[in-house]
Motif scaffolding. Sequence first.
Motif, short mmCIF file in Angstrom:
data_model
loop_
_atom_site.label_atom_id
_atom_site.label_comp_id
_atom_site.label_asym_id
_atom_site.label_seq_id
_atom_site.Cartn_x
_atom_site.Cartn_y
_atom_site.Cartn_z
N PHE A 23 0.81 -1.22 0.00
CA PHE A 23 0.00 0.00 0.00
C PHE A 23 0.85 1.27 0.00
CE2 PHE A 23 -2.75 -3.30 1.89
CZ PHE A 23 -3.74 -3.31 0.92
N PRO A 24 1.88 1.37 0.85
CA PRO A 24 2.76 2.54 0.76
C PRO A 24 3.48 2.61 -0.59
CG PRO A 24 3.04 1.45 2.87
CD PRO A 24 2.22 0.52 2.01
N PHE A 88 -7.52 -0.15 -4.71
CA PHE A 88 -6.56 0.88 -5.09
C PHE A 88 -7.25 2.15 -5.59
CE2 PHE A 88 -3.80 -2.96 -5.49
CZ PHE A 88 -3.01 -2.65 -4.41
N LEU A 89 -8.49 2.03 -6.10
CA LEU A 89 -9.25 3.23 -6.43
C LEU A 89 -9.59 3.96 -5.13
CD1 LEU A 89 -10.75 5.06 -8.38
CD2 LEU A 89 -12.73 3.53 -8.21
N GLY A 90 -10.00 3.20 -4.11
CA GLY A 90 -10.29 3.80 -2.81
C GLY A 90 -9.07 4.44 -2.19
N GLN A 91 -7.93 3.77 -2.31
CA GLN A 91 -6.68 4.33 -1.78
C GLN A 91 -6.33 5.62 -2.50
OE1 GLN A 91 -3.29 1.67 -1.71
NE2 GLN A 91 -1.84 3.35 -1.46
N GLN A 92 -6.53 5.64 -3.81
CA GLN A 92 -6.24 6.83 -4.60
C GLN A 92 -7.14 8.00 -4.19
OE1 GLN A 92 -7.35 6.86 -8.86
NE2 GLN A 92 -5.21 7.38 -9.30
N ILE A 93 -8.42 7.72 -3.97
CA ILE A 93 -9.38 8.76 -3.59
C ILE A 93 -9.06 9.30 -2.19
CG2 ILE A 93 -11.80 9.17 -2.98
CD1 ILE A 93 -12.58 7.20 -5.17
N ALA A 94 -8.66 8.39 -1.28
CA ALA A 94 -8.39 8.80 0.11
C ALA A 94 -7.17 9.69 0.23
CB ALA A 94 -8.22 7.56 0.98
N THR A 267 2.93 -3.05 9.38
CA THR A 267 3.97 -2.86 8.36
C THR A 267 3.73 -1.59 7.56
OG1 THR A 267 4.21 -5.27 8.16
CG2 THR A 267 5.15 -3.92 6.40
N SER A 268 2.47 -1.38 7.16
CA SER A 268 2.13 -0.18 6.39
C SER A 268 2.37 1.09 7.21
CB SER A 268 0.66 -0.24 5.95
OG SER A 268 0.47 -1.22 4.96
#
Length: 311
Positions: A23-24, A88-94, A267-268
Amino acid sequence: MSKKYLGGLILCLISVLSWGGMFPIMAPALKIIDPFYFTLLRYGSVAIIFAVILFFVEGINAFKTEGHIIRLWLFGTSAFAGFSFLVFLGQQIAGQSGSIIASVMMAIHPLLGVLVGWIYRGKKPTMVSLFSMIIAAVGVFMVVTKGHISILLSGHNTILAVIFILLGALCWVIYTAGGADFPEWSILRYSTLTSILGVCSVIIVLAISTMFGWLKLPTFSQISGVQNALVYMITLAGVIAVFAWNMGNRIIGPINGILFMNLVPITSFVITIINGYKVSAFEILGCLITISALVGNNIYNRYAAKLKIVK
């Protein structure tokens, strides 16, 4: 402790550390390329690698679906399209905190598995499991809001991001549950056929979206800009992590393996903080609450399993 059991622990550790780091690592990549074409590049490569390995290990006959093509396609689409697209769309939006939110949501996989087992297999969850889900949800809420409920209504699409990530996590849980429908198949065979069929769905979605102008083909510069992330996601967080996880769980058992998922958000957190992100006390507390809920549910399951054996 036997060497075999120790080996199983190490394999599970390799998997969760790899997944915790993805994720990072994806954070800067998502600023360069959309998560949809990245999914094709990642899982398209993974599917090819799986196919080559399966061909040499089990032969051409292992590619036969034996009348299960619809289910394999549904499970594959859920994992290799739904999971990657949504998470990953959610991660991008956040935005900046997207990697932490996504990693914490991944840690609640076991509890989502309880819900899927209830709906898909009719296995009713215990009151302890339901209570653990509520506590874990409180922890996730704390991570998302950072102690400020107004964030949910601040126009940063935080709620939408969380919904996408949660649905993506659910997609992976559904895929994992589907593996139990093929007990006579090897893990490699199930992984390969579902990844191939899932990538077919990815291609169809991308073709339609590009044709209507919703997405654009990535340029060579964009692909080159995410090449390091691609290598990591294909190898460590892809082929190696999946094999290590499945092999490790077979050795130490799923109840022990599930506990390792708690290391994903940790870890993240560590990697994200090293990269300069200032984590709030609320985020740390929320992460600890979520992990505590998972550990508590796991301990209860162990206790309940021992009681059944005694009886």
